[in-house]
Design a protein around this motif. Sequence first.
Motif, PDB file in Angstrom:
ATOM      1  N   MET A  58     -39.295  -2.592  70.823  1.00  0.00           N
ATOM      2  CA  MET A  58     -38.650  -1.319  70.441  1.00  0.00           C
ATOM      3  C   MET A  58     -38.494  -0.457  71.802  1.00  0.00           C
ATOM      4  SD  MET A  58     -37.099  -1.015  67.758  1.00  0.00           S
ATOM      5  CE  MET A  58     -36.949   0.781  67.352  1.00  0.00           C
ATOM      6  N   GLY A  59     -37.745   0.482  71.791  1.00  0.00           N
ATOM      7  CA  GLY A  59     -37.880   1.691  72.886  1.00  0.00           C
ATOM      8  C   GLY A  59     -37.644   1.042  74.214  1.00  0.00           C
ATOM      9  N   LEU A 104     -43.135  -7.384  72.778  1.00  0.00           N
ATOM     10  CA  LEU A 104     -43.747  -6.406  73.586  1.00  0.00           C
ATOM     11  C   LEU A 104     -44.159  -4.950  72.792  1.00  0.00           C
ATOM     12  CD1 LEU A 104     -42.500  -8.529  75.426  1.00  0.00           C
ATOM     13  CD2 LEU A 104     -42.094  -6.589  77.196  1.00  0.00           C
ATOM     14  N   SER A 105     -45.230  -4.357  72.817  1.00  0.00           N
ATOM     15  CA  SER A 105     -45.280  -3.111  72.335  1.00  0.00           C
ATOM     16  C   SER A 105     -46.599  -2.766  73.032  1.00  0.00           C
ATOM     17  CB  SER A 105     -45.606  -3.191  70.716  1.00  0.00           C
ATOM     18  OG  SER A 105     -46.089  -1.864  70.374  1.00  0.00           O
ATOM     19  N   TYR A 106     -46.430  -1.612  73.881  1.00  0.00           N
ATOM     20  CA  TYR A 106     -48.049  -1.216  74.295  1.00  0.00           C
ATOM     21  C   TYR A 106     -48.973  -0.917  73.410  1.00  0.00           C
ATOM     22  CZ  TYR A 106     -50.801   0.544  78.083  1.00  0.00           C
ATOM     23  OH  TYR A 106     -51.856   0.724  79.124  1.00  0.00           O
ATOM     24  N   ALA A 129     -47.985 -11.852  72.238  1.00  0.00           N
ATOM     25  CA  ALA A 129     -47.958 -10.577  72.108  1.00  0.00           C
ATOM     26  C   ALA A 129     -48.420  -9.967  73.654  1.00  0.00           C
ATOM     27  CB  ALA A 129     -48.781 -10.075  71.345  1.00  0.00           C
ATOM     28  N   MET A 130     -47.477  -8.860  74.403  1.00  0.00           N
ATOM     29  CA  MET A 130     -47.924  -8.228  75.206  1.00  0.00           C
ATOM     30  C   MET A 130     -48.013  -6.922  74.791  1.00  0.00           C
ATOM     31  SD  MET A 130     -45.437  -8.756  78.584  1.00  0.00           S
ATOM     32  CE  MET A 130     -44.953 -10.405  79.440  1.00  0.00           C
ATOM     33  N   THR A 137     -53.218  -4.499  65.974  1.00  0.00           N
ATOM     34  CA  THR A 137     -52.508  -5.224  65.056  1.00  0.00           C
ATOM     35  C   THR A 137     -51.704  -6.500  65.401  1.00  0.00           C
ATOM     36  OG1 THR A 137     -52.575  -3.631  63.246  1.00  0.00           O
ATOM     37  CG2 THR A 137     -51.291  -5.433  62.572  1.00  0.00           C
ATOM     38  N   LEU A 138     -50.806  -6.181  66.540  1.00  0.00           N
ATOM     39  CA  LEU A 138     -49.811  -7.280  67.207  1.00  0.00           C
ATOM     40  C   LEU A 138     -50.676  -8.184  67.946  1.00  0.00           C
ATOM     41  CD1 LEU A 138     -47.030  -8.401  67.682  1.00  0.00           C
ATOM     42  CD2 LEU A 138     -47.063  -6.544  69.588  1.00  0.00           C
ATOM     43  N   ALA A 139     -51.798  -7.629  68.559  1.00  0.00           N
ATOM     44  CA  ALA A 139     -52.482  -8.465  69.455  1.00  0.00           C
ATOM     45  C   ALA A 139     -53.625  -9.270  68.555  1.00  0.00           C
ATOM     46  CB  ALA A 139     -53.605  -7.595  70.520  1.00  0.00           C
TER      47      ALA A 139
END
Length: 331
Positions: A58-59, A104-106, A129-130, A137-139
Amino acid sequence: MAPEPASPDMFDFAASGRRVLEVETRGLEAIAARIDGAFSAACRLLLGGRGRVVCTGMGKSGHIARKIAATFASTGTPAFYVHPGEAGHGDLGMITDADVVLALSYSGETDELLMLLPVLKRQGNQVIAMTGRADSTLASTADIHLDVSVPAEACPLDLAPTASTTAALALGDALAVALLEARGFTADDFARSHPAGTLGRRLLLHITDVMHSGEGVPRVRAEASLSEALLEMSRKHLGITAVVDDDDRLLGLYTDGDLRRTLDDAAIDLRATRIAEVMTRTPKSIGSDALAVEAAQMMEAHKINALLVVDDDGRVVGALNIHDLLRARVV
């Protein structure tokens, strides 16, 4: 109160620009130090995948994911981008169970991505995941986590994604190039996916695609007069004529430059002089199976503007000049 903005005449823009690059360089150095077993595992997963790589984010992370997908696709790894917001409204149907998802989500907590994870897991997709947070949570949900955390953003407010997006983009490039090298991906492979680009034209365009052939090739027999050769050159508009035997084998070449030198000799009679007496007897030529870029390289190396094309038996089958290569955008 907010600080007063600096006057444009007083602000040191160059120093600000250098600081940004220094911060982003430190971020890239941090990423390079963390390329380890997780990176290798991600490469093995992507290389062994039966489907495509689906990049999502996103973004600003979405913009980076889109670029990574484009880089993958152009370097031999089939990939495309899916917007996570649209995925929840039907675009999930674009993702098959054979695809690997690169998310991807920082922060690692982007709602639109987290919403997709249960569906992807049920479908059997493996997720790379990056993120910038290994405890996110994503990681923790992904099969493989690539840490793209940076010491600081280049934004002085530490708000706008700058160093972090640069790091993610660079790590995506590292994945794509590692896969390219592992596959033995060649310049010819690259050209096939870039046929409209400069490299594609240089690597895919052959002599036969740009040369004049058949009646368009200027040629005369060795017994022809110089004036007959000049008429042939004038009709065919290439600034040259081949001199051939009865089987069309190349004997020599006569060019505009040769004509200027001939005219300097007052003893030359255009009607009485045979072309064989004034032709160049060892002209440069090129095979019809060569690439057009090879013709350009030969012309540059020998400071000539035209070439004859011959087959394996030395028969003249075509001709081209620098203008043909320019029109084809080979040079």
